[in-house]
Scaffold this active site. Structure first.
Site, PDB file in Angstrom:
ATOM      1  CB  SER A 137      -0.848   0.067   1.269  1.00  0.00           C
ATOM      2  OG  SER A 137      -1.764  -0.957   1.323  1.00  0.00           O
ATOM      3  CG  HIS A 158      -2.067  -0.695  -4.540  1.00  0.00           C
ATOM      4  ND1 HIS A 158      -2.613   0.550  -4.381  1.00  0.00           N
ATOM      5  CD2 HIS A 158      -2.149  -1.296  -3.326  1.00  0.00           C
ATOM      6  CE1 HIS A 158      -2.989   0.707  -3.130  1.00  0.00           C
ATOM      7  NE2 HIS A 158      -2.732  -0.396  -2.467  1.00  0.00           N
ATOM      8  CD  GLU A 170      -3.174   2.863  -7.515  1.00  0.00           C
ATOM      9  OE1 GLU A 170      -3.616   4.019  -7.522  1.00  0.00           O
ATOM     10  OE2 GLU A 170      -2.500   2.408  -6.568  1.00  0.00           O
ATOM     11  CG  ASN A 208      -3.418   3.848  -0.736  1.00  0.00           C
ATOM     12  OD1 ASN A 208      -4.643   3.873  -0.752  1.00  0.00           O
ATOM     13  ND2 ASN A 208      -2.733   2.757  -0.450  1.00  0.00           N
TER      14      ASN A 208
HETATM   15  N1  CAA Z   1     -16.998 -10.314  -1.791  1.00  0.00           N
HETATM   16  C1  CAA Z   1     -17.900 -10.363  -2.784  1.00  0.00           C
HETATM   17  N2  CAA Z   1     -18.850  -9.411  -2.963  1.00  0.00           N
HETATM   18  C2  CAA Z   1     -18.893  -8.389  -2.078  1.00  0.00           C
HETATM   19  C3  CAA Z   1     -17.973  -8.275  -1.023  1.00  0.00           C
HETATM   20  C4  CAA Z   1     -16.989  -9.297  -0.893  1.00  0.00           C
HETATM   21  N3  CAA Z   1     -16.059  -9.271   0.061  1.00  0.00           N
HETATM   22  N4  CAA Z   1     -18.256  -7.118  -0.322  1.00  0.00           N
HETATM   23  C5  CAA Z   1     -19.315  -6.541  -0.934  1.00  0.00           C
HETATM   24  N5  CAA Z   1     -19.688  -7.291  -1.988  1.00  0.00           N
HETATM   25  C6  CAA Z   1     -20.743  -6.970  -2.961  1.00  0.00           C
HETATM   26  C7  CAA Z   1     -22.131  -7.148  -2.385  1.00  0.00           C
HETATM   27  O1  CAA Z   1     -22.614  -8.456  -2.598  1.00  0.00           O
HETATM   28  C8  CAA Z   1     -22.947  -6.095  -3.141  1.00  0.00           C
HETATM   29  O2  CAA Z   1     -23.366  -6.578  -4.394  1.00  0.00           O
HETATM   30  P1  CAA Z   1     -24.748  -6.080  -5.049  1.00  0.00           P
HETATM   31  O3  CAA Z   1     -24.785  -4.591  -4.924  1.00  0.00           O
HETATM   32  O4  CAA Z   1     -24.683  -6.545  -6.468  1.00  0.00           O
HETATM   33  O5  CAA Z   1     -25.796  -6.767  -4.236  1.00  0.00           O
HETATM   34  C9  CAA Z   1     -21.950  -4.995  -3.423  1.00  0.00           C
HETATM   35  O6  CAA Z   1     -20.648  -5.573  -3.283  1.00  0.00           O
HETATM   36  C10 CAA Z   1     -22.111  -3.852  -2.463  1.00  0.00           C
HETATM   37  O7  CAA Z   1     -22.013  -4.352  -1.138  1.00  0.00           O
HETATM   38  P2  CAA Z   1     -23.010  -3.987   0.044  1.00  0.00           P
HETATM   39  O8  CAA Z   1     -24.411  -3.784  -0.475  1.00  0.00           O
HETATM   40  O9  CAA Z   1     -22.795  -4.962   1.162  1.00  0.00           O
HETATM   41  O10 CAA Z   1     -22.479  -2.612   0.646  1.00  0.00           O
HETATM   42  P3  CAA Z   1     -22.280  -1.220  -0.009  1.00  0.00           P
HETATM   43  O11 CAA Z   1     -23.192  -0.939  -1.122  1.00  0.00           O
HETATM   44  O12 CAA Z   1     -22.267  -0.316   1.169  1.00  0.00           O
HETATM   45  O13 CAA Z   1     -20.800  -1.314  -0.616  1.00  0.00           O
HETATM   46  C11 CAA Z   1     -18.451  -1.194  -0.482  1.00  0.00           C
HETATM   47  C12 CAA Z   1     -19.716  -1.745   0.141  1.00  0.00           C
HETATM   48  C13 CAA Z   1     -18.240  -1.828  -1.867  1.00  0.00           C
HETATM   49  C14 CAA Z   1     -17.304  -1.588   0.441  1.00  0.00           C
HETATM   50  C15 CAA Z   1     -18.606   0.361  -0.653  1.00  0.00           C
HETATM   51  O14 CAA Z   1     -18.996   0.941   0.563  1.00  0.00           O
HETATM   52  C16 CAA Z   1     -17.339   1.029  -1.119  1.00  0.00           C
HETATM   53  O15 CAA Z   1     -17.012   1.045  -2.298  1.00  0.00           O
HETATM   54  N6  CAA Z   1     -16.596   1.621  -0.142  1.00  0.00           N
HETATM   55  C17 CAA Z   1     -15.301   2.244  -0.421  1.00  0.00           C
HETATM   56  C18 CAA Z   1     -14.251   1.160  -0.453  1.00  0.00           C
HETATM   57  C19 CAA Z   1     -12.909   1.715  -0.780  1.00  0.00           C
HETATM   58  O16 CAA Z   1     -12.699   2.906  -0.981  1.00  0.00           O
HETATM   59  N7  CAA Z   1     -11.940   0.795  -0.853  1.00  0.00           N
HETATM   60  C20 CAA Z   1     -10.581   1.170  -1.069  1.00  0.00           C
HETATM   61  C21 CAA Z   1      -9.912   1.346   0.251  1.00  0.00           C
HETATM   62  S1  CAA Z   1      -8.226   1.841   0.049  1.00  0.00           S
HETATM   63  C22 CAA Z   1      -7.437   0.406  -0.329  1.00  0.00           C
HETATM   64  O17 CAA Z   1      -7.956  -0.686  -0.340  1.00  0.00           O
HETATM   65  C23 CAA Z   1      -5.988   0.549  -0.700  1.00  0.00           C
HETATM   66  C24 CAA Z   1      -5.035   0.422   0.414  1.00  0.00           C
HETATM   67  O18 CAA Z   1      -3.867   0.224   0.061  1.00  0.00           O
HETATM   68  C25 CAA Z   1      -5.366   0.571   1.831  1.00  0.00           C
HETATM   69  P1  NAD Z   2      -3.358  -9.421   6.335  1.00  0.00           P
HETATM   70  O1  NAD Z   2      -2.724  -9.239   7.657  1.00  0.00           O
HETATM   71  O2  NAD Z   2      -4.831  -9.601   6.244  1.00  0.00           O
HETATM   72  O3  NAD Z   2      -2.685 -10.672   5.588  1.00  0.00           O
HETATM   73  C1  NAD Z   2      -1.306 -10.888   5.527  1.00  0.00           C
HETATM   74  C2  NAD Z   2      -1.098 -12.396   5.500  1.00  0.00           C
HETATM   75  O4  NAD Z   2       0.258 -12.661   5.155  1.00  0.00           O
HETATM   76  C3  NAD Z   2      -1.343 -13.075   6.849  1.00  0.00           C
HETATM   77  O5  NAD Z   2      -2.324 -14.072   6.682  1.00  0.00           O
HETATM   78  C4  NAD Z   2       0.022 -13.653   7.243  1.00  0.00           C
HETATM   79  O6  NAD Z   2      -0.075 -14.904   7.888  1.00  0.00           O
HETATM   80  C5  NAD Z   2       0.682 -13.794   5.889  1.00  0.00           C
HETATM   81  N1  NAD Z   2       2.145 -13.777   5.920  1.00  0.00           N
HETATM   82  C6  NAD Z   2       2.957 -12.945   6.610  1.00  0.00           C
HETATM   83  N2  NAD Z   2       4.261 -13.212   6.324  1.00  0.00           N
HETATM   84  C7  NAD Z   2       4.258 -14.224   5.417  1.00  0.00           C
HETATM   85  C8  NAD Z   2       5.269 -14.945   4.724  1.00  0.00           C
HETATM   86  N3  NAD Z   2       6.561 -14.672   4.903  1.00  0.00           N
HETATM   87  N4  NAD Z   2       4.898 -15.922   3.868  1.00  0.00           N
HETATM   88  C9  NAD Z   2       3.596 -16.210   3.665  1.00  0.00           C
HETATM   89  N5  NAD Z   2       2.580 -15.555   4.294  1.00  0.00           N
HETATM   90  C10 NAD Z   2       2.911 -14.578   5.159  1.00  0.00           C
HETATM   91  O7  NAD Z   2      -2.888  -8.158   5.448  1.00  0.00           O
HETATM   92  P2  NAD Z   2      -3.613  -7.494   4.187  1.00  0.00           P
HETATM   93  O8  NAD Z   2      -4.537  -6.414   4.646  1.00  0.00           O
HETATM   94  O9  NAD Z   2      -4.105  -8.576   3.296  1.00  0.00           O
HETATM   95  O10 NAD Z   2      -2.363  -6.727   3.506  1.00  0.00           O
HETATM   96  C11 NAD Z   2      -1.375  -7.428   2.794  1.00  0.00           C
HETATM   97  C12 NAD Z   2      -0.594  -6.466   1.921  1.00  0.00           C
HETATM   98  O11 NAD Z   2      -1.503  -5.778   1.046  1.00  0.00           O
HETATM   99  C13 NAD Z   2       0.175  -5.361   2.666  1.00  0.00           C
HETATM  100  O12 NAD Z   2       1.361  -5.081   1.988  1.00  0.00           O
HETATM  101  C14 NAD Z   2      -0.783  -4.173   2.594  1.00  0.00           C
HETATM  102  O13 NAD Z   2      -0.104  -2.944   2.668  1.00  0.00           O
HETATM  103  C15 NAD Z   2      -1.389  -4.364   1.218  1.00  0.00           C
HETATM  104  N6  NAD Z   2      -2.722  -3.783   0.998  1.00  0.00           N
HETATM  105  C16 NAD Z   2      -3.658  -3.785   1.983  1.00  0.00           C
HETATM  106  C17 NAD Z   2      -4.917  -3.232   1.732  1.00  0.00           C
HETATM  107  C18 NAD Z   2      -5.994  -3.228   2.784  1.00  0.00           C
HETATM  108  O14 NAD Z   2      -6.979  -2.468   2.645  1.00  0.00           O
HETATM  109  N7  NAD Z   2      -5.898  -4.051   3.818  1.00  0.00           N
HETATM  110  C19 NAD Z   2      -5.223  -2.702   0.468  1.00  0.00           C
HETATM  111  C20 NAD Z   2      -4.232  -2.757  -0.530  1.00  0.00           C
HETATM  112  C21 NAD Z   2      -2.982  -3.282  -0.255  1.00  0.00           C
END
Ligand code: CAA
Ligand code: NAD
Length: 302
Positions: A137, A158, A170, A208
């Site tokens: 991330s 990503h 990405e 991000n």
């Molecule tokens: N697996 C399969 N399907 C899923 C699911 C999962 N884990 N989670 C949700 N769904 C499906 C549902 O079945 C639903 O489908 P339908 O609309 O066709 O029935 C649809 O997705 C929407 O889900 P919900 O109705 O339960 O809930 P919602 O409408 O509130 O949507 C959400 C949920 C998709 C999470 C929405 O709130 C959303 O887009 N939120 C923003 C998420 C976001 O920004 N993510 C990026 C975070 S940053 C990141 O990930 C990067 C990082 O590095 C940290």
């Molecule tokens: P998580 O903690 O849910 O999963 C990580 C998994 O990796 C664990 O199950 C752990 O047992 C396993 N693990 C650790 N070391 C290992 C090794 N050496 N060999 C095999 N398995 C190992 O974490 P996550 O949220 O899935 O994030 C994983 C990566 O994805 C991170 O780099 C994070 O920055 C990135 N990421 C996270 C998100 C998010 O929203 N959580 C979104 C995009 C990218």
């Protein structure tokens, strides 16, 4: 899901066998969508107990997709789930499985030295053609790749949470990622049903880099008492069309994750005010139950 299209395209594709290292939140989603689009997937984890949990999570998520896509045809839905699961195998021995891997994608803990250890352990033994990728991330792809010789076959992939739902991928190029590697990854992105964008290896890539400062600014508003958490979230949902407000999103991503991303970037780029540490966020991390209660309140009252 255009299964037939994906599978016939796959016979010509360069990436057919995918190894996903880490079967947590992201790795299980990545493995699921790769398998459901016809790829052979091996998930590598630290132990069998986690692998069993990963397998169960994928099964449940596939059933959720099947229920939606094959609403009128439950038998086809069942076939979709079992065929997808049949393409997934699991292992605790990475060195073994890389021998037959076109792509090794890591989604393990966000820690540079642990990621280094992983890639270093397979660089000399993986086939020459094998592409390495990281789902990090916030870390630099170039810095992760630094321990490998195959820098031309190294890139960032990503994904976004929840992986089965979020349509973006990405594809991150370092200056050393070759055109061939990049093109293979773009073709794979299409084959797994994602829309790919290309970006450089800069902090946070595109999404991000914009989302983390947004969430940080929302936390600063909270700290100053400019508006209630509920009103901040309603404002961004109804005023900017975001599916989740920044407070709910910050909780969804994880306050601890956001906090360590900001702190890591600040350490590397102390001159950028967008990356200034947030003492209030640190407090939220230390009192995480309080934040979850707050977010529950936002969701209930929205
Ligand atoms: N697996 C399969 N399907 C899923 C699911 C999962 N884990 N989670 C949700 N769904 C499906 C549902 O079945 C639903 O489908 P339908 O609309 O066709 O029935 C649809 O997705 C929407 O889900 P919900 O109705 O339960 O809930 P919602 O409408 O509130 O949507 C959400 C949920 C998709 C999470 C929405 O709130 C959303 O887009 N939120 C923003 C998420 C976001 O920004 N993510 C990026 C975070 S940053 C990141 O990930 C990067 C990082 O590095 C940290
Ligand atoms: P998580 O903690 O849910 O999963 C990580 C998994 O990796 C664990 O199950 C752990 O047992 C396993 N693990 C650790 N070391 C290992 C090794 N050496 N060999 C095999 N398995 C190992 O974490 P996550 O949220 O899935 O994030 C994983 C990566 O994805 C991170 O780099 C994070 O920055 C990135 N990421 C996270 C998100 C998010 O929203 N959580 C979104 C995009 C990218």
């Amino acid at each position: 899901i255009s299964r037939n299209f994906s599978i016939s395209t796959l016979t010509r594709a360069a990436i057919k066998n995918v190894t996903v290292v880490g079967g947590g939140l992201m790795g299980s989603g990545i493995a699921q969508i790769s398998a459901q689009s016809g790829h052979n997937v091996t998930i590598v984890e630290l132990n069998q107990e986690v692998l069993d949990k990963t397998h169960k999570n994928i099964q449940q998520s596939l059933q959720r997709v099947a229920k939606k896509v094959y609403k009128e045809k439950p038998q086809e839905g069942e076939n979709f789930v079992s065929e997808s699961l049949s393409r997934i195998s699991t292992s605790t021995n990475l060195a073994d499985v890389v021998q037959n891997s076109d792509l090794v994608l890591e989604a393990i803990v966000e820690n540079l030295s642990i990621k280094h250890k992983l890639f270093k352990s397979i660089d000399d033994i993986a086939p020459e053609k094998t592409i390495f990728a990281s789902n990090t991330s916030s870390l630099s792809i170039g810095e992760i790749a630094a321990v490998c010789k195959r820098k031309d076959k190294f890139a960032g992939l990503h994904f976004f949470n929840p992986v089965p739902v979020m349509k973006l991928l990405e594809v991150v190029r370092t200056p050393e990622t070759s055109d061939e590697t990049y093109e293979k990854l773009m073709a794979w992105a299409k084959a797994i049903g994602k829309t790919a964008i290309t970006c450089k290896d800069t902090p946070g890539f595109v999404v991000n880099r914009l989302l983390v400062p947004l969430m940080a600014e929302a936390i600063r508003m909270l700290e100053r008492g400019d508006a209630s958490p509920r009103d901040i979230d309603i404002a961004m949902k109804l005023g900017a069309g975001h599916p989740m407000g920044p407070i709910e999103l910050a909780d969804y991503v994880g306050h601890d994750t956001n906090n360590s991303i900001i702190n890591g970037w600040h350490e590397k780029f102390p001159e950028n005010p967008l990356f200034n540490p947030l003492p209030f966020l640190q407090k939220l991390v230390d009192e995480k139950n309080w934040v979850s209660r707050l977010v529950k309140d936002i969701i209930v009252t929205r």
